[in-house]
Design an enzyme around this catalytic site. Structure first.
Site, short mmCIF file in Angstrom:
data_model
loop_
_atom_site.label_atom_id
_atom_site.label_comp_id
_atom_site.label_asym_id
_atom_site.label_seq_id
_atom_site.Cartn_x
_atom_site.Cartn_y
_atom_site.Cartn_z
N CYS A 276 0.82 -1.19 -0.02
CA CYS A 276 0.13 0.06 0.08
C CYS A 276 1.22 1.33 0.06
O CYS A 276 0.66 2.22 -0.92
CB CYS A 276 -1.06 -0.19 1.08
SG CYS A 276 -1.27 -1.52 2.12
N ARG A 305 6.65 -11.25 5.45
CA ARG A 305 5.79 -11.26 6.60
C ARG A 305 6.53 -12.13 7.49
O ARG A 305 6.90 -13.58 7.05
CB ARG A 305 4.22 -11.55 6.38
CG ARG A 305 3.76 -10.35 5.86
CD ARG A 305 2.25 -10.42 5.88
NE ARG A 305 1.86 -9.61 4.98
CZ ARG A 305 0.39 -9.30 4.67
NH1 ARG A 305 -0.44 -10.31 5.38
NH2 ARG A 305 -0.10 -8.58 3.97
N GLN A 323 1.43 -11.09 -3.54
CA GLN A 323 0.06 -10.60 -3.53
C GLN A 323 -0.32 -10.28 -5.03
O GLN A 323 0.47 -9.64 -5.79
CB GLN A 323 -0.41 -9.58 -2.80
CG GLN A 323 -0.21 -9.76 -1.31
CD GLN A 323 -0.94 -8.62 -0.51
OE1 GLN A 323 -1.93 -8.28 -1.02
NE2 GLN A 323 -0.25 -8.37 0.64
N ASP A 325 -2.22 -7.76 -6.19
CA ASP A 325 -2.59 -6.84 -5.22
C ASP A 325 -3.14 -5.52 -6.05
O ASP A 325 -2.67 -5.41 -7.21
CB ASP A 325 -1.35 -6.13 -4.38
CG ASP A 325 -1.84 -5.50 -3.18
OD1 ASP A 325 -2.96 -5.24 -2.77
OD2 ASP A 325 -1.05 -5.08 -2.40
N HIS A 327 -4.68 -1.27 -5.24
CA HIS A 327 -5.11 -0.12 -4.63
C HIS A 327 -5.96 0.72 -5.32
O HIS A 327 -5.59 1.18 -6.47
CB HIS A 327 -4.06 0.58 -3.75
CG HIS A 327 -3.51 -0.38 -2.90
ND1 HIS A 327 -2.38 -1.23 -3.05
CD2 HIS A 327 -3.84 -0.66 -1.53
CE1 HIS A 327 -1.72 -1.92 -1.96
NE2 HIS A 327 -2.80 -1.64 -1.16
N LYS A 411 -12.49 -4.89 6.69
CA LYS A 411 -12.16 -5.93 5.42
C LYS A 411 -13.44 -6.65 5.16
O LYS A 411 -14.18 -7.18 6.04
CB LYS A 411 -10.92 -6.95 5.78
CG LYS A 411 -9.89 -6.20 6.19
CD LYS A 411 -8.67 -7.24 5.80
CE LYS A 411 -8.32 -8.23 6.97
NZ LYS A 411 -7.27 -8.96 6.68
N HIS A 457 -8.28 -1.56 -0.89
CA HIS A 457 -7.27 -2.41 -0.92
C HIS A 457 -7.89 -3.73 -1.53
O HIS A 457 -8.76 -4.23 -0.62
CB HIS A 457 -6.51 -2.89 0.43
CG HIS A 457 -5.95 -1.83 1.16
ND1 HIS A 457 -4.56 -1.59 1.46
CD2 HIS A 457 -6.56 -0.54 1.75
CE1 HIS A 457 -4.50 -0.37 2.20
NE2 HIS A 457 -5.54 0.23 2.23
C1 TSB Z 1 -5.13 -6.42 -0.20
N1 TSB Z 1 -2.71 -4.31 2.02
C2 TSB Z 1 -3.58 -5.39 1.54
C3 TSB Z 1 -3.77 -5.78 0.20
O1 TSB Z 1 -3.86 -4.35 -0.44
C4 TSB Z 1 -3.04 -6.72 2.32
O2 TSB Z 1 -1.96 -6.91 2.61
N2 TSB Z 1 -4.08 -7.45 2.80
S1 TSB Z 1 -3.93 -8.94 3.56
O3 TSB Z 1 -3.02 -8.76 4.72
O4 TSB Z 1 -5.12 -9.34 3.82
O5 TSB Z 1 -3.21 -9.81 2.82
C5 TSB Z 1 -3.70 -10.27 1.25
C6 TSB Z 1 -4.22 -11.63 1.17
O6 TSB Z 1 -2.73 -12.32 1.21
C7 TSB Z 1 -4.88 -12.45 2.17
O7 TSB Z 1 -6.26 -12.11 1.89
C8 TSB Z 1 -4.29 -13.93 2.25
O8 TSB Z 1 -5.09 -14.46 1.12
C9 TSB Z 1 -2.81 -13.66 1.78
N3 TSB Z 1 -2.18 -14.18 2.77
C10 TSB Z 1 -1.66 -13.21 3.86
N4 TSB Z 1 -0.76 -13.88 4.58
C11 TSB Z 1 -0.25 -14.67 3.78
C12 TSB Z 1 0.82 -15.95 4.03
N5 TSB Z 1 1.67 -15.89 5.16
N6 TSB Z 1 1.06 -16.86 3.06
C13 TSB Z 1 0.36 -16.80 2.11
N7 TSB Z 1 -0.80 -15.91 1.80
C14 TSB Z 1 -1.02 -15.12 2.79
ZN ZN Z 2 -3.08 -2.54 0.80
#
Ligand code: TSB
Ligand code: ZN
Length: 583
Positions: A276, A305, A323, A325, A327, A411, A457
């Site tokens: 983001c 992460r 992702q 992803d 925005h 969300k 997002h």
């Molecule tokens: C959607 N900032 C938002 C983005 O813009 C975001 O990061 N959202 S999130 O934290 O929900 O992450 C998006 C998606 O990543 C989740 O819905 C999930 O499907 C996937 N995700 C989250 N953590 C993991 C992980 N550790 N391993 C694999 N996929 C993951």
């Molecule tokens: Zn985001």
């Protein structure tokens, strides 16, 4: 699969079975000392100190037999209440139980359960007699550090499960077997989709060529859909400075999920956990008028992460993820419409992939958690109500979950039920009034005034990693033809007589853009056909005299015995149509 922990009756039964296990182990290994034996979602386990002894499968059989003996002898299970002094005295030779007793709060009622010659500290409740524990199975054994700390001694952790009837136990074992068969880590290895290596690190999968083909196809698929909907894609670096994440608020609210900072020259960098902040800066790179909005910035973006080592799992939960992803920068009056478009896209994609078993979860903040969630009641209420309003308007069914929101806003998450195992969150769509303010974003409204946009997002696949893990388990590795790493296996009946014809067919398929492999090894036909089956190739061509003479091909679908004969052109056209329509 039944969740044992959440079912009151099964919970008690499994708890009692953990004692039964310890009882039997004590008979067979009198020197054994016991740490804890909790009930878990899949059954129970007990952590046992057996000195240097490592339990193997044969030992498990022996323990199981001993448990059956105790079941048969119908021992009554009795509760005893103890004062702290009595408890300390009773377990004075057992350092593990002493540790537990010493860590109990003052005033806790200390209870123990006794069955014949075995007594164990326990809160209970338990079943009345060992005869009720007839339908159990010991599943596996592994090493487990005392209190989960690798500096401590390694204990033996024995897992098991117990039911009150034979059918339920059998069904549970069948589902466990099925889960093992479908496990994407197993299939991923067999089909060379991805690997991990301790030198790269835990939660850091390496996508192998076959897996990379699937990922490219998924990328192309969603890229096209997003382009058609007016998204613009960017590439941005997977690091940012600490200041970037201080500006966004991640540094205050998301730090425990981030890798630690690294210093280069005078700059402090972090691996990004989300994209983001980068996209906020892309938006800010130029002036925007109200007429330009929504601005939709997309990226297939790599994030890092921190996930607990016990939680990391194959491609499903990783520490390095990509992702799908985006925005979306919108005017307040566009929130509803844009949000609906995202939900429609999610539904559209799920339809294409045949995903039917899913639930929408409206993830809200925990009002009392001022650490995790940005503290602005009005902003939160506004955002949460807006989401509810849109969902109600769309007639989408959803349930609400407190404490699951992102720190910047509520969300809408989509929980998908896989063929086996618990739900996973794939897609997400989030409403955010905070980050645009923190980055001082604006657009010029129709009165020439500066206004702050709202950000949505969204990630449709979630991550390519988790979505691929899900796909592998759903399909058991038999992918639809458009996703298959190898779409056609060409097998000449005899490489000597039909090898040239098979080569020319292979070339034609390649020219038509089909992923094809020729197996003209000097192996028996049956052997090569079996191998194509194991590789889960959707189409196998068998080319012999007839095909060569008539310029045709005979094909067999994965898992089927029948062959169909058609002209080369017919086959190529049919396959291309299937691939292009992603059937
Ligand atoms: C959607 N900032 C938002 C983005 O813009 C975001 O990061 N959202 S999130 O934290 O929900 O992450 C998006 C998606 O990543 C989740 O819905 C999930 O499907 C996937 N995700 C989250 N953590 C993991 C992980 N550790 N391993 C694999 N996929 C993951
Ligand atoms: Zn985001």
């Amino acid at each position: 699969m039944k969740n044992i922990k959440n079912d009151e009756k099964l919970n008690t039964l499994n708890h009692s079975c953990a004692h039964l296990l310890a009882h039997a182990v004590k008979h067979l290994y009198p020197e054994a000392k016991f740490w804890v034996g909790p009930v878990i979602d899949e059954g129970f386990y007990y952590d046992i100190d057996l000195g240097d002894k490592v339990i193997n499968a044969e030992d498990l059989d022996k323990i199981s037999k001993e448990m059956k003996k105790i079941v048969k002898s119908n021992k009554l299970i009795k509760r005893i209440e103890l004062t702290r002094e009595e408890a300390l005295d009773m377990f004075k030779d057992d350092p593990y139980k002493l540790d537990l007793i010493n860590n109990m709060e003052d005033g806790t009622t200390i209870s123990a359960y006794k069955q014949d010659d075995f007594i164990d500290l326990c809160r209970g409740p338990h079943v009345e007699s060992t005869k009720l524990l007839k339908y159990f199975k010991l599943l596996k054994v592994s090493g487990a550090y005392f209190k989960g700390d690798s500096k401590n001694k390694m204990l033996q952790r024995i897992y098991g499960v117990c039911f009150d009837n034979a059918e339920d136990l059998e069904e549970h074992l069948r589902l466990l077997e099925e889960a093992k068969e479908r496990d994407h880590r197993k299939i991923g290895k067999e089909q060379e989709l991805f690997m991990t290596h301790e030198l790269v690190g835990s939660g850091m999968p390496l996508w192998l060529p076959n897996g990379a083909i699937i990922r490219h196809e998924l990328e192309n698929y969603i890229y096209k859909k997003e382009r058609d909907m007016g998204y613009n894609h960017v590439y941005t670096p997977c690091v940012g400075t600490v200041d970037l994440y201080k500006t966004s608020g991640h540094w205050d609210h998301y730090k425990e999920n981030m890798f630690p900072m690294m210093k280069v020259d005078d700059e402090e960098f972090v691996l990004r956990p989300m994209n983001c902040p980068h996209h906020m800066l892309v938006y800010k790179n130029k002036m925007h008028s109200y007429r330009d909005l929504p601005v939709r910035i997309g990226e297939f973006a790599t994030d890092f992460r921190y996930e607990a080592s016990g939680a990391v799992k194959g491609l499903e939960r990783v520490r390095c993820m990509c992702q799908n992803d985006s925005h979306l920068f919108v005017r307040p009056d566009q929130i509803g419409e844009e949000f609906k478009k995202v939900v429609s896209l999610i539904l559209d994609v799920y339809k294409d992939f045949g995903i039917k078993d899913y639930k929408f979860r409206l993830s809200l903040r925990d009002k009392n958690d001022k650490e995790k969630y940005f503290d602005d009641d009005e902003m939160w209420e506004n955002a949460e109500n807006k989401l509810r309003e849109v969902l109600n308007e769309m007639g989408v069914e959803y349930f609400e979950a407190e404490g699951e929101a992102a720190f910047y806003g509520p969300k809408l998450d989509v929980e998908v039920k896989p063929a086996v195992g618990p739900e996973v969150t794939l897609s997400t769509c989030q409403l955010d009034f905070l980050l645009p303010r923190r980055f001082e974003l604006n657009y010029i409204d129709n009165n020439g005034e500066k206004q702050t946009p709202v950000v949505i997002h969204r990630a449709i696949f979630g991550t390519f990693d988790r979505f691929t893990a899900f796909l592998i388990e759903e399909t058991k590795g038999v992918f639809p033809v458009w996703l298959s790493p190898i779409q056609v296996e060409v097998i000449p009946v005899s490489s000597e007589f039909h090898g040239d014809y098979a080569s020319s067919v292979t070339e034609k398929l390649k020219d038509a853009g089909i992923r094809v492999e020729l197996d003209d090894r000097n192996e028996k036909l049956g052997y090569r056909l079996r191998e194509a089956q194991i590789k889960k190739v959707p189409y196998t061509l068998i080319l012999g005299d007839n095909e060569k003479d008539e310029n045709t091909i005979s094909y067999r679908l994965h898992g089927e015995k029948d062959t169909t004969t058609v002209s080369q052109e017919e086959f190529i056209n049919m396959l291309k149509e299937k691939i292009n329509n992603r059937k």
